[in-house]
Design a protein around this motif. Structure first.
Motif, PDB file in Angstrom:
ATOM      1  N   GLY A   9      15.668  98.940  30.784  1.00  0.00           N
ATOM      2  CA  GLY A   9      15.316 100.012  30.048  1.00  0.00           C
ATOM      3  C   GLY A   9      15.046 101.218  30.927  1.00  0.00           C
ATOM      4  O   GLY A   9      14.650 102.524  30.328  1.00  0.00           O
ATOM      5  N   MET A  10      14.936 101.058  32.299  1.00  0.00           N
ATOM      6  CA  MET A  10      14.986 102.285  32.975  1.00  0.00           C
ATOM      7  C   MET A  10      16.153 102.940  33.760  1.00  0.00           C
ATOM      8  O   MET A  10      16.348 104.149  33.544  1.00  0.00           O
ATOM      9  CB  MET A  10      13.857 101.997  34.246  1.00  0.00           C
ATOM     10  N   VAL A  11      17.024 101.948  34.165  1.00  0.00           N
ATOM     11  CA  VAL A  11      18.177 102.283  34.650  1.00  0.00           C
ATOM     12  C   VAL A  11      19.179 101.686  33.942  1.00  0.00           C
ATOM     13  O   VAL A  11      20.446 102.050  33.861  1.00  0.00           O
ATOM     14  CB  VAL A  11      18.309 101.926  36.191  1.00  0.00           C
ATOM     15  N   HIS A  12      19.007 100.346  33.488  1.00  0.00           N
ATOM     16  CA  HIS A  12      19.956  99.552  32.934  1.00  0.00           C
ATOM     17  C   HIS A  12      19.371  98.628  31.765  1.00  0.00           C
ATOM     18  O   HIS A  12      18.258  98.559  31.576  1.00  0.00           O
ATOM     19  CB  HIS A  12      20.618  98.505  33.876  1.00  0.00           C
ATOM     20  N   ASP A  13      20.084  98.177  30.926  1.00  0.00           N
ATOM     21  CA  ASP A  13      19.949  97.318  29.749  1.00  0.00           C
ATOM     22  C   ASP A  13      20.669  95.945  30.096  1.00  0.00           C
ATOM     23  O   ASP A  13      21.537  96.099  30.943  1.00  0.00           O
ATOM     24  CB  ASP A  13      20.460  97.814  28.321  1.00  0.00           C
ATOM     25  N   VAL A  14      20.339  95.157  29.402  1.00  0.00           N
ATOM     26  CA  VAL A  14      20.947  93.772  29.449  1.00  0.00           C
ATOM     27  C   VAL A  14      21.296  93.247  28.120  1.00  0.00           C
ATOM     28  O   VAL A  14      20.293  93.123  27.351  1.00  0.00           O
ATOM     29  CB  VAL A  14      19.899  92.722  30.223  1.00  0.00           C
ATOM     30  N   LEU A  15      22.693  93.075  27.915  1.00  0.00           N
ATOM     31  CA  LEU A  15      23.069  92.394  26.680  1.00  0.00           C
ATOM     32  C   LEU A  15      23.155  90.762  26.859  1.00  0.00           C
ATOM     33  O   LEU A  15      23.851  90.423  27.861  1.00  0.00           O
ATOM     34  CB  LEU A  15      24.331  92.880  26.085  1.00  0.00           C
ATOM     35  N   ASP A  16      22.271  90.017  26.181  1.00  0.00           N
ATOM     36  CA  ASP A  16      21.963  88.426  26.563  1.00  0.00           C
ATOM     37  C   ASP A  16      22.500  87.828  25.437  1.00  0.00           C
ATOM     38  O   ASP A  16      22.022  87.770  24.117  1.00  0.00           O
ATOM     39  CB  ASP A  16      20.496  88.540  26.737  1.00  0.00           C
ATOM     40  N   PHE A  69      25.210  93.178  32.183  1.00  0.00           N
ATOM     41  CA  PHE A  69      24.345  94.301  32.648  1.00  0.00           C
ATOM     42  C   PHE A  69      24.982  95.781  32.413  1.00  0.00           C
ATOM     43  O   PHE A  69      26.315  95.650  32.487  1.00  0.00           O
ATOM     44  CB  PHE A  69      23.820  94.233  34.051  1.00  0.00           C
ATOM     45  N   THR A  70      24.588  96.503  31.769  1.00  0.00           N
ATOM     46  CA  THR A  70      25.053  97.913  31.194  1.00  0.00           C
ATOM     47  C   THR A  70      24.142  98.993  31.602  1.00  0.00           C
ATOM     48  O   THR A  70      22.744  98.758  31.981  1.00  0.00           O
ATOM     49  CB  THR A  70      25.175  97.719  29.599  1.00  0.00           C
ATOM     50  N   ALA A  71      24.678 100.094  31.416  1.00  0.00           N
ATOM     51  CA  ALA A  71      23.593 101.372  31.409  1.00  0.00           C
ATOM     52  C   ALA A  71      22.623 101.277  30.379  1.00  0.00           C
ATOM     53  O   ALA A  71      22.842 100.713  29.349  1.00  0.00           O
ATOM     54  CB  ALA A  71      24.620 102.581  31.381  1.00  0.00           C
ATOM     55  N   TRP A  81      19.292  92.304  23.047  1.00  0.00           N
ATOM     56  CA  TRP A  81      19.438  93.443  23.910  1.00  0.00           C
ATOM     57  C   TRP A  81      18.061  93.878  24.768  1.00  0.00           C
ATOM     58  O   TRP A  81      17.174  94.121  23.906  1.00  0.00           O
ATOM     59  CB  TRP A  81      19.560  94.749  22.828  1.00  0.00           C
ATOM     60  N   HIS A  82      18.235  93.639  25.860  1.00  0.00           N
ATOM     61  CA  HIS A  82      16.864  93.881  26.714  1.00  0.00           C
ATOM     62  C   HIS A  82      16.905  95.521  27.104  1.00  0.00           C
ATOM     63  O   HIS A  82      17.881  95.638  27.618  1.00  0.00           O
ATOM     64  CB  HIS A  82      16.686  93.025  27.925  1.00  0.00           C
ATOM     65  N   SER A  83      16.026  96.093  26.545  1.00  0.00           N
ATOM     66  CA  SER A  83      15.806  97.593  27.049  1.00  0.00           C
ATOM     67  C   SER A  83      14.309  97.818  27.569  1.00  0.00           C
ATOM     68  O   SER A  83      13.925  96.732  28.396  1.00  0.00           O
ATOM     69  CB  SER A  83      16.261  98.440  25.793  1.00  0.00           C
ATOM     70  N   ARG A  84      13.695  98.828  26.950  1.00  0.00           N
ATOM     71  CA  ARG A  84      12.617  99.188  27.679  1.00  0.00           C
ATOM     72  C   ARG A  84      11.362  98.159  27.308  1.00  0.00           C
ATOM     73  O   ARG A  84      11.382  97.680  26.175  1.00  0.00           O
ATOM     74  CB  ARG A  84      12.076 100.382  27.250  1.00  0.00           C
ATOM     75  N   GLY A  85      10.443  97.539  28.306  1.00  0.00           N
ATOM     76  CA  GLY A  85       9.538  96.677  27.873  1.00  0.00           C
ATOM     77  C   GLY A  85       9.924  95.246  28.219  1.00  0.00           C
ATOM     78  O   GLY A  85       9.115  94.579  27.872  1.00  0.00           O
ATOM     79  N   SER A  86      11.373  95.159  28.548  1.00  0.00           N
ATOM     80  CA  SER A  86      11.891  93.917  28.825  1.00  0.00           C
ATOM     81  C   SER A  86      12.083  93.334  30.367  1.00  0.00           C
ATOM     82  O   SER A  86      12.258  94.464  31.057  1.00  0.00           O
ATOM     83  CB  SER A  86      12.895  93.539  27.872  1.00  0.00           C
ATOM     84  N   TYR A  87      12.735  92.401  30.592  1.00  0.00           N
ATOM     85  CA  TYR A  87      13.287  91.909  31.866  1.00  0.00           C
ATOM     86  C   TYR A  87      14.136  90.870  31.783  1.00  0.00           C
ATOM     87  O   TYR A  87      14.121  90.120  30.683  1.00  0.00           O
ATOM     88  CB  TYR A  87      11.991  91.676  32.633  1.00  0.00           C
ATOM     89  N   VAL A  88      14.747  90.604  32.740  1.00  0.00           N
ATOM     90  CA  VAL A  88      15.409  89.286  32.965  1.00  0.00           C
ATOM     91  C   VAL A  88      15.541  88.996  34.359  1.00  0.00           C
ATOM     92  O   VAL A  88      15.186  89.716  35.299  1.00  0.00           O
ATOM     93  CB  VAL A  88      17.158  89.500  32.636  1.00  0.00           C
TER      94      VAL A  88
END
Length: 257
Positions: free
Chosen positions: A116-123, A157-159, A190-197
């Motif tokens: 959520g800062m530089v990238h998101d992750v579709l899990d 991993f995505t923008a 969808w991992h965005s701000r407040g998340s991590y992997v």
């Protein structure tokens, strides 16, 4: 690190690349043998630095301790899958010196990347992810870094789309607030701000690992370019799982007339 799969546009040179990719894809889809601890430790720092060099901020995470978690929390719900500090969002960094120090001080630690800062992750489920990745590459759609997490999930991993200019347009969803609730969401997350992997290389308590299928050197795509294919693959995966469960229960609980 990555598998070297590039982008394909249908021109002569690209057609040649596509042919090469098609010949490699079945080999890539077969599960790679796991590295032993010595090999993994030797590759760990270069992979972490490559992740940081790609702009993905990372922070130390827990690691396996026997069959449990290094955090020593009784009944840890996500052993070896969570950050070690409550300040992981502000702690996450791409600074080389800091990462080298962390890796030296905690030679067994896994690492997470804050989304959520530089990238998101579709899990997505691993089976669905593999099918989606094959389709995306065959259709010439740009795909960024991709990781396999154990035998259960695949991470695209995505923008990021989590930092709009107008902060009022953004809010955290339940999945982002509680990354550990993965088992409750068998489809796409969808991992965005407040998340991590977890980022590769990472070790899980069951002896499995988190590994790159496509390394962090691949540019981050817009998540919307992947979303439809991933959603379709997840829908197929869930339907097939439902059919399997239905057949299993039909045998266990026959309907008598």
């Amino acid at each position: 690190m990555g598998d070297g799969i590039g982008r394909y546009r249908g021109t002569g040179r690209d057609t040649e690349s596509r042919t090469s990719w098609e010949s490699r894809l079945p080999q890539w889809l077969r599960r790679r043998p796991r590295e032993d601890a010595g090999e993994a430790s030797g590759h760990r720092l270069p992979l972490l630095l490559a992740t940081a060099a790609a702009g993905l901020p990372i922070a130390p995470a827990a690691y396996p301790s026997g069959y449990s978690c290094s955090c020593e929390r009784i009944g840890c719900p996500t052993p070896a899958r969570h950050p070690v500090s409550f300040a992981w969002q502000t702690q996450s960094t791409t600074d080389r010196d800091t990462i080298e120090r962390w890796a030296s001080d905690e030679p067994e630690a896994n690492f997470i990347t804050a989304t959520g800062m530089v990238h998101d992750v579709l899990d997505v489920p691993l089976e669905a992810g593999r099918a989606a990745l094959e389709r995306l590459l065959a259709e010439g759609i740009d795909v960024g870094p991709v990781a396999e997490s154990g035998e259960e999930r695949m991470l695209f991993f995505t923008a990021t789309r989590g930092t709009p200019e107008d902060e009022d347009e953004w809010w955290p969803c339940e999945l982002d607030c509680h990354p550990e609730t993965m088992d409750e969401h068998p489809g796409l997350r969808w991992h965005s701000r407040g998340s991590y992997v977890l980022v590769p290389p990472a070790r899980l308590p069951d002896g499995l690992t988190v590994d790159w299928a496509r390394g962090p050197e691949h540019p981050l795509p817009d998540p919307l370019t992947l979303l439809e294919v991933l959603a379709d693959a997840c829908a197929t995966y869930v339907d097939q799982a439902d059919e399997h469960d239905h057949d299993r229960h039909s045998v266990a609980w026959p309907q008598h007339r």
